[in-house]
Motif scaffolding. Structure first.
Motif: not given
Lengths: 146, 146
Positions: A9-17, A29-31, A58-66, A68-72
DNA sequence: TTCATTGCAAAACGTTTGCATGTAT
DNA sequence: ATACATGCAAACGTTTTGCAATGAA
């Protein structure tokens, strides 16, 4: 509630927030990055992800997005492979890498905030600092004697 | 003796003291890095080198050798292109990079030596520190308002 | 002369792009 | 339902490798 479910749930929240949809590739990927012991490159990520969980593109695109979002955080160990690490704001740290065997250990105590202020005074062109990178390179006790 | 000749001799000396033969590609590459205003990537190097001065493969090999010899620093601006800079021990500095327009400015004051000692105490696996990387990322005054 | 160094061709990686298909909200 | 996300194919840019030819000491 079981711990693993809380984490899911925590991981899901981070993504959605962060404004993203909680898709299977993003959750996986985030897990993965959350439990990784050191920053992973694309090869390591694809190897640890269960088959068919996500395409490499897809992994490359997610990493890039994360990123920019400050998650990674994006990290570089001077080995021609960009690495990514989950950005745990509670446990700010940097890395020391063995130049011989590539072993990684974390360290704390990078007081970049003080220097950041001084740097902005020194550099007339710059208005704000948003990020920094800092790694040490050296030899571990096993490799130093070789 | 003219200044330019002094510089040529100086460049040649650096190469030979490091144990290399003073070849045309090596002289041209080190001279280029010595006058560069910021760390160059391979494309920039090949663009600034006069045509037929050196093959790109040769440049890669020289950069690798110079890095191992401690003549140049390898630097990463998180843009998927390794950069190289002449290592001027008299003018130790690091860089701040605009994440929007990629402008680079130098700064001084990275007191890594103090932290290095603390880090070795913290990290039980490591015996010695040989190098470090440190860059700031931010926005320049032109890009911050956009 | 001799061994370090280079150039060329080709391969090996890491990363990005375009577009049709799929899916979380 | 629809805007967001993904998968696949293919391109692109960076870096490495093998080997024969070249050149500095």
């Amino acid at each position: 509630m079981k711990k693993s479910l809380q984490n899911k749930d925590h991981t899901k929240n981070i993504i959605q927030k962060a404004g993203f949809r909680a898709t299977k590739p993003r959750l996986a990927l985030l897990s993965l990055l959350q439990v990784a012991k050191y920053p992973l490159n694309i090869k390591e990520i694809m190897g640890k992800l269960e088959t068919a969980t996500a395409d490499q593109v897809t992994v490359y695109r997610i990493l890039d997005a994360f990123k920019k979002a400050g998650i990674v955080n994006q990290i570089n160990f001077q080995d021609n492979a960009t690495r990514y690490e989950y950005k745990d704001t509670e446990h700010d740290h940097h890395h020391i890498v063995c130049v011989t065997c590539k072993k990684v250990e974390d360290f704390i105590g990078c007081d970049y905030k003080k220097l950041a202020g001084e740097v902005l005074k020194q550099t007339p062109c710059f208005a704000e600092i948003t990020d920094h990178s800092f790694e040490f390179f050296g030899k571990c006790k096993t490799c130093v004697s070789v």
